[in-house]
Scaffold this motif. Structure first.
Motif, PDB file in Angstrom:
ATOM      1  N   TYR A 114     124.257   5.638  52.556  1.00 35.43           N
ATOM      2  CA  TYR A 114     124.632   4.565  51.559  1.00 35.43           C
ATOM      3  C   TYR A 114     125.980   5.105  51.124  1.00 35.43           C
ATOM      4  N   PHE A 118     127.964   2.339  52.941  1.00 36.69           N
ATOM      5  CA  PHE A 118     127.795   0.958  52.295  1.00 36.69           C
ATOM      6  C   PHE A 118     128.361   0.818  50.847  1.00 36.69           C
ATOM      7  N   ALA A 119     128.366   2.178  50.085  1.00 33.64           N
ATOM      8  CA  ALA A 119     129.002   2.110  48.976  1.00 33.64           C
ATOM      9  C   ALA A 119     130.420   1.591  48.812  1.00 33.64           C
TER      10      ALA A 119
END
Length: 542
Positions: A114, A118-119
């Motif tokens: 993440y 994705f962050a």
């Protein structure tokens, strides 16, 4: 007459099994001739000027879709690898411990994935483009991890022979799909994602072959010839790499750079259909190994195979030895303690951490960094391959004479010396003939040691009752390979590292790993020269 017959039979089955090694080398090295073409065909069209330092995206929506699919592919691959690691944990520990470790693994892995993917808001900049390109080139290694990990299950369920048949089919599918990922895009994805999927399918075949070919040879070969015959598998791997280097070179000579970037790279991938078809056909003419047949209580068939391998006089005794070693046919992987697992994993890790596949995958690009044109860089890659092949022969004729440990230690120190000095030639901007010589010295050091002898050790060290545990070592080999191959373009193309180290940084890392590899062999790995596979259980019990 009995000996001649047995020798001829051993040569036949070894030859067929080594075709798996040849395809292993062919499939992993075919990408070396396509790296610049794949960048031109798949990555460059997203930018107005792909050669500018500040990249400007042509179509932001298409770029976002590319990044989204890239991130999803990474996440999916991470989940698959996580599940495989969880499987290994359940094979080694009690259900409670394995569940706890698996939970920790997925929590930590989820946080890392993440935070890294994705962050942040996705932007198709130089760093992202290099990451995507690195993953496209190394994506087959995800499949190799899967193939290596399931190799143990495949080998004990459908057998060594039919596991290799499965690998041959996967090689053929990958060759066709990688050559035409647009026309064979049955996944509803971007074409580049389709290519990644087909490369992963081929990687599964490589992973299976990387475990099953040396396992098959080791189980068919007499103890006094086993080191040499298993080393032939590595010879076949290097032969496959050399073969594809020549194929790539002659395909590249058929047109100019524009033709290569548009069409030539397709022919490079499609060429693998020829050896894959040959391997598939010839596997129907060899038997299953006697150890697998005994494992499945097919003792009469096992005795028949042993008659051809060692002669009728010794066949019965050999059959009894195999039965004795398989009293517990599927023992827990920690039957002999965790140290044997750690040794297998570290053998695999160091074989990749010394950077060999950076040389094999990126050799043309490394030579272009030295100032060579595309056709000259491919020709220099052929020279690297020839040296690799020649010094693999040195290992074949010495591994049963001098033993495994001396070759591994000498090779590791030779690689460390070469890589550290190679990094210095880049750092001091003195790249030239000396750099090429250091590259060849590095390749020779690997070829006479860690290339073939690692596979000999992996095929030998695991006792019969936990033979499937070899899969965890093979899986970690491909995980290490993926990390090294994926991170090289990130280090080699990073503007900050180039400004500070002039492309020398990565080679120094690999040199340090060579030193650590020598220490590991010296202190931690037992000598297995001259021992039968049935002797391994006694060795690890001590």
């Amino acid at each position: 007459m009995e000996q001649k017959h047995s020798l001829g039979f051993i040569i036949l089955v070894t030859f067929v099994a080594t075709l798996g090694g040849l395809l292993f080398g062919y499939d992993t090295a075919v990408i070396s001739g396509t790296t610049s073409a794949l960048k031109s065909f798949f990555i460059d069209p997203f930018f107005v000027d792909p050669n500018a330092k500040e990249l400007v995206v042509k179509d932001p929506a298409a770029a976002m879709l590319l990044i989204h699919e890239y991130r999803m592919t990474i996440a999916f691959c991470a989940v698959i690898v996580g599940l495989l690691l969880a499987y290994f944990l359940y094979k080694m520990y009690s259900q409670v411990k394995a569940t706890i470790f698996t939970g920790i693994l997925f929590i930590v892995g989820g946080i890392v994935i993440y935070s890294q993917f994705f962050a942040t808001t996705p932007v198709l900049d130089l760093s992202m483009a290099n990451s995507i390109r690195g993953f496209v080139i190394s994506s087959a290694l995800v499949g190799c991890i899967v193939g290596g990990a399931i190799g143990g299950t495949v080998s004990t369920s459908i057998g060594r022979k039919y596991g290799l048949l499965l690998a041959a089919v996967l090689f053929a599918i990958s060759a066709a799909g990688s050559g035409y990922p647009d026309k064979m895009n049955y996944f509803g994805t971007e074409v580049i994602t389709s290519l990644i999927i087909y490369r992963i399918i081929g990687g599964i075949g490589v992973g299976l072959a990387s475990m099953l070919s040396p396992m098959y040879i080791a189980e068919m070969a007499p103890a006094k010839y086993r080191g040499m015959l298993v080393s032939l598998n590595q010879f076949a791997i290097i032969l496959g790499m050399n073969l594809v280097y020549f194929v790539n070179y002659f395909i590249a000579k058929q047109g100019d750079a524009a033709w290569l970037n548009e069409l030539g790279w397709r022919y490079m991938f499609l060429s693998e259909l020829v050896p894959a078809g040959l391997f598939l056909i010839m596997l129907f003419f060899v038997p299953e190994t006697p150890r697998f047949l005994v494992l499945k209580d097919k003792n009469n068939k096992a005795l028949s195979v042993l008659d051809k391998l060692v002669g009728k006089e010794e066949a019965s005794q050999e059959l009894q030895n195999i039965k004795n070693s398989l009293v517990q046919k599927d023992a827990p992987w920690l039957t002999y303690g965790i140290w044997i697992i750690i040794v297998g994993i570290l053998l695999s890790f160091f074989q990749q951490a010394v950077g060999i596949n950076v040389v094999l995958y990126y050799a043309p690009e490394i030579f272009r960094n030295m100032g060579a044109a595309t056709d000259i860089s491919l020709l220099q890659t052929i020279i690297v391959g020839i040296v690799n092949l020649a010094f693999t022969c040195v290992a074949i004729v010495t591994v049963d004479k001098f033993g495994r440990k001396p070759l591994m230690i000498i090779g590791a120190l030779g690689m460390a010396f070469s890589m550290i000095l190679l990094g210095c030639t880049f750092y001091f901007k003195s790249v030239g003939l000396g750099s090429l010589i250091l590259m060849l010295l590095y390749t020779a050091s690997f070829a006479m040691s860690w290339g073939p002898v690692t596979w000999v050790l992996l095929a030998e060290i695991f006792p019969n009752s936990i033979r499937s545990a070899m899969s965890i070592a093979v899986a970690f080999q491909w995980i290490s390979n993926l990390i090294v191959s994926w991170t090289f373009p990130m280090m080699n193309d990073s503007l900050s590292l180039i400004e500070r180290f002039h492309n020398g940084f990565a080679y120094w890392i690999y040199g340090i790993m060579g030193i650590l590899a020598a220490i590991f062999i010296w202190r931690c790995v037992p000598e297995t020269k001259g021992k039968t596979l049935e002797d391994m259980s006694k060795l690890w019990k001590k």
